[in-house]
Design a protein around this motif. Structure first.
Motif, mmCIF file in Angstrom:
data_model
loop_
_atom_site.group_PDB
_atom_site.id
_atom_site.type_symbol
_atom_site.label_atom_id
_atom_site.label_comp_id
_atom_site.label_asym_id
_atom_site.label_seq_id
_atom_site.Cartn_x
_atom_site.Cartn_y
_atom_site.Cartn_z
ATOM 1 N N VAL A 21 0.834 -1.207 0.000
ATOM 2 C CA VAL A 21 0.000 0.000 0.000
ATOM 3 C C VAL A 21 0.865 1.253 0.000
ATOM 4 C CG1 VAL A 21 -1.683 1.344 1.334
ATOM 5 C CG2 VAL A 21 -1.980 -1.137 1.075
ATOM 6 N N HIS A 22 1.838 1.312 0.891
ATOM 7 C CA HIS A 22 2.614 2.542 1.077
ATOM 8 C C HIS A 22 3.794 2.696 0.124
ATOM 9 C CE1 HIS A 22 0.341 3.955 4.529
ATOM 10 N NE2 HIS A 22 0.257 2.688 4.887
ATOM 11 N N GLU A 23 4.162 1.620 -0.609
ATOM 12 C CA GLU A 23 5.281 1.728 -1.546
ATOM 13 C C GLU A 23 4.880 1.496 -3.005
ATOM 14 O OE1 GLU A 23 8.810 -0.454 -0.233
ATOM 15 O OE2 GLU A 23 8.081 -0.301 1.839
ATOM 16 N N ILE A 24 3.729 0.882 -3.234
ATOM 17 C CA ILE A 24 3.272 0.661 -4.606
ATOM 18 C C ILE A 24 2.033 1.502 -4.889
ATOM 19 C CG2 ILE A 24 2.404 -1.014 -6.289
ATOM 20 C CD1 ILE A 24 4.043 -3.164 -4.809
ATOM 21 N N ALA A 25 0.987 1.307 -4.090
ATOM 22 C CA ALA A 25 -0.273 2.025 -4.329
ATOM 23 C C ALA A 25 -0.128 3.530 -4.131
ATOM 24 C CB ALA A 25 -1.365 1.472 -3.416
ATOM 25 N N CYS A 26 0.892 3.942 -3.404
ATOM 26 C CA CYS A 26 1.106 5.366 -3.158
ATOM 27 C C CYS A 26 1.364 6.137 -4.449
ATOM 28 C CB CYS A 26 2.243 5.575 -2.169
ATOM 29 S SG CYS A 26 3.852 5.064 -2.822
ATOM 30 N N ALA A 27 1.665 5.432 -5.533
ATOM 31 C CA ALA A 27 1.870 6.096 -6.819
ATOM 32 C C ALA A 27 0.569 6.651 -7.384
ATOM 33 C CB ALA A 27 2.504 5.129 -7.818
ATOM 34 N N VAL A 28 -0.577 6.085 -6.959
ATOM 35 C CA VAL A 28 -1.860 6.515 -7.510
ATOM 36 C C VAL A 28 -2.865 6.964 -6.443
ATOM 37 C CG1 VAL A 28 -1.661 5.229 -9.670
ATOM 38 C CG2 VAL A 28 -2.648 4.125 -7.661
ATOM 39 N N TYR A 29 -2.551 6.731 -5.182
ATOM 40 C CA TYR A 29 -3.403 7.165 -4.074
ATOM 41 C C TYR A 29 -2.632 8.180 -3.238
ATOM 42 C CZ TYR A 29 -6.571 3.273 -5.106
ATOM 43 O OH TYR A 29 -7.457 2.414 -5.723
ATOM 44 N N THR A 30 -3.341 9.087 -2.603
ATOM 45 C CA THR A 30 -2.698 10.104 -1.773
ATOM 46 C C THR A 30 -2.173 9.481 -0.478
ATOM 47 O OG1 THR A 30 -4.681 10.676 -0.517
ATOM 48 C CG2 THR A 30 -4.358 11.828 -2.635
ATOM 49 N N PRO A 31 -1.254 10.161 0.193
ATOM 50 C CA PRO A 31 -0.802 9.665 1.497
ATOM 51 C C PRO A 31 -1.968 9.479 2.476
ATOM 52 C CG PRO A 31 0.704 11.348 0.715
ATOM 53 C CD PRO A 31 -0.458 11.325 -0.242
ATOM 54 N N GLU A 32 -2.923 10.386 2.466
ATOM 55 C CA GLU A 32 -4.093 10.265 3.345
ATOM 56 C C GLU A 32 -4.879 8.987 3.023
ATOM 57 O OE1 GLU A 32 -7.867 12.977 4.809
ATOM 58 O OE2 GLU A 32 -7.268 13.093 2.701
ATOM 59 N N GLN A 33 -5.063 8.714 1.750
ATOM 60 C CA GLN A 33 -5.783 7.506 1.345
ATOM 61 C C GLN A 33 -5.014 6.243 1.745
ATOM 62 O OE1 GLN A 33 -6.115 8.672 -2.797
ATOM 63 N NE2 GLN A 33 -8.349 8.874 -2.606
ATOM 64 N N HIS A 35 -2.905 5.899 4.224
ATOM 65 C CA HIS A 35 -2.962 5.741 5.685
ATOM 66 C C HIS A 35 -4.332 5.247 6.140
ATOM 67 C CE1 HIS A 35 1.029 7.028 6.839
ATOM 68 N NE2 HIS A 35 0.954 7.972 5.923
ATOM 69 N N ALA A 36 -5.382 5.629 5.448
ATOM 70 C CA ALA A 36 -6.712 5.115 5.787
ATOM 71 C C ALA A 36 -6.809 3.635 5.424
ATOM 72 C CB ALA A 36 -7.790 5.911 5.051
ATOM 73 N N TRP A 37 -6.201 3.259 4.328
ATOM 74 C CA TRP A 37 -6.238 1.897 3.804
ATOM 75 C C TRP A 37 -5.429 0.945 4.687
ATOM 76 C CZ3 TRP A 37 -4.653 1.249 -2.034
ATOM 77 C CH2 TRP A 37 -4.813 -0.080 -2.457
ATOM 78 N N SER A 38 -4.270 1.402 5.130
ATOM 79 C CA SER A 38 -3.368 0.521 5.871
ATOM 80 C C SER A 38 -2.500 1.307 6.844
ATOM 81 C CB SER A 38 -2.447 -0.213 4.889
ATOM 82 O OG SER A 38 -1.409 -0.874 5.571
ATOM 83 N N GLU A 39 -2.281 0.692 8.001
ATOM 84 C CA GLU A 39 -1.267 1.219 8.898
ATOM 85 C C GLU A 39 0.079 1.102 8.189
ATOM 86 O OE1 GLU A 39 -1.658 -1.396 12.228
ATOM 87 O OE2 GLU A 39 -3.491 -0.452 12.922
ATOM 88 N N THR A 40 1.084 1.814 8.661
ATOM 89 C CA THR A 40 2.402 1.710 8.034
ATOM 90 C C THR A 40 3.208 0.551 8.591
ATOM 91 O OG1 THR A 40 3.254 3.339 9.601
ATOM 92 C CG2 THR A 40 2.560 4.158 7.437
ATOM 93 N N ASN A 137 -15.402 4.294 1.342
ATOM 94 C CA ASN A 137 -15.002 5.157 2.439
ATOM 95 C C ASN A 137 -14.360 4.303 3.524
ATOM 96 O OD1 ASN A 137 -15.425 6.670 5.112
ATOM 97 N ND2 ASN A 137 -15.764 8.227 3.537
ATOM 98 N N ILE A 138 -13.090 4.547 3.786
ATOM 99 C CA ILE A 138 -12.348 3.825 4.818
ATOM 100 C C ILE A 138 -11.872 4.843 5.847
ATOM 101 C CG2 ILE A 138 -10.378 2.339 5.337
ATOM 102 C CD1 ILE A 138 -10.447 1.435 2.405
ATOM 103 N N ARG A 139 -12.341 4.681 7.063
ATOM 104 C CA ARG A 139 -11.970 5.577 8.159
ATOM 105 C C ARG A 139 -12.169 7.049 7.791
ATOM 106 N NH1 ARG A 139 -7.214 2.044 8.173
ATOM 107 N NH2 ARG A 139 -7.657 0.330 9.585
ATOM 108 N N GLY A 140 -13.262 7.322 7.092
ATOM 109 C CA GLY A 140 -13.603 8.700 6.744
ATOM 110 C C GLY A 140 -12.905 9.248 5.515
ATOM 111 N N VAL A 141 -12.160 8.413 4.811
ATOM 112 C CA VAL A 141 -11.430 8.844 3.620
ATOM 113 C C VAL A 141 -11.958 8.075 2.411
ATOM 114 C CG1 VAL A 141 -9.155 9.019 2.537
ATOM 115 C CG2 VAL A 141 -9.378 9.322 5.015
ATOM 116 N N ASP A 142 -12.251 8.795 1.332
ATOM 117 C CA ASP A 142 -12.766 8.171 0.112
ATOM 118 C C ASP A 142 -11.631 7.656 -0.761
ATOM 119 O OD1 ASP A 142 -15.426 8.665 0.732
ATOM 120 O OD2 ASP A 142 -15.450 10.600 -0.296
ATOM 121 N N LEU A 143 -11.803 6.435 -1.258
ATOM 122 C CA LEU A 143 -10.873 5.826 -2.199
ATOM 123 C C LEU A 143 -11.672 5.261 -3.365
ATOM 124 C CD1 LEU A 143 -9.607 5.089 0.837
ATOM 125 C CD2 LEU A 143 -7.981 3.889 -0.580
ATOM 126 N N ILE A 144 -11.078 5.272 -4.532
ATOM 127 C CA ILE A 144 -11.712 4.693 -5.712
ATOM 128 C C ILE A 144 -11.128 3.302 -5.956
ATOM 129 C CG2 ILE A 144 -11.877 4.844 -8.238
ATOM 130 C CD1 ILE A 144 -12.007 7.882 -7.894
#
Length: 153
Positions: A21-33, A35-40, A137-144
């Motif tokens: 999530v934090h090293e691959i998906a971060c290319a297309v999702y914001t840092p906020e998204q 962090h909502a998706w996964s703990e670090t 919506n994950i933890r109040g943050v919208d993701l597509i």
């Protein structure tokens, strides 16, 4: 090599998930998204319980777990994640192909998944088609993500 889940695999999976999530998906999702998706940090307790229930397929390379995929009895692919060091090396593709072959061999005629923006092209290359774009919506943050399916021909 793809193999069945073994009891200690959850430790590697607990590391793969947040890193993907934090090293691959971060290319297309914001840092906020992300962090909502996964703990670090890895959460081994969560993944031990989940893996005991889901029994994911494991991709092992040189004795190390580098990817996993959860296939539910109804043909739903719930998770498909690859370690960043194995990204774009065919691990995700192989896991998806294995899931498709397994599901069809079990008599299912349809697989479905909610694919992330970055996973969508991998699923499309395996013949999955987009049914619709989904706003989660994950933890109040919208993701597509994308609701996708593959039907047996």
């Amino acid at each position: 090599m793809i193999r069945p889940y073994q009891p200690d695999d959850y430790l590697a999976i607990a590391e793969i998930f947040p890193r993907a999530v934090h090293e691959i998906a971060c290319a297309v999702y914001t840092p906020e998204q992300c962090h909502a998706w996964s703990e670090t940090k890895p959460n081994p307790d969560h993944w031990r319980q989940r893996c005991e229930q889901k029994q994911p397929f494991i991709y092992e390379r040189d004795g190390e777990v580098v990817g996993f995929l959860e296939l539910e009895p109804d043909g739903h692919i719930d998770c498909c994640y690859v370690h960043p060091k194995a990204a774009r090396s065919g691990v995700g593709t192989a896991l998806i192909q294995h899931a498709v072959a397994t599901a069809f061999a079990r008599g299912l005629d349809r697989l479905h998944v909610e694919a992330s923006i970055c996973a969508k092209p991998v699923f499309e290359k395996q013949g999955f088609r987009v049914l619709y774009e989904n706003n989660v919506n994950i933890r109040g943050v919208d993701l597509i993500n994308y609701k996708m399916e593959l039907k047996k021909v």
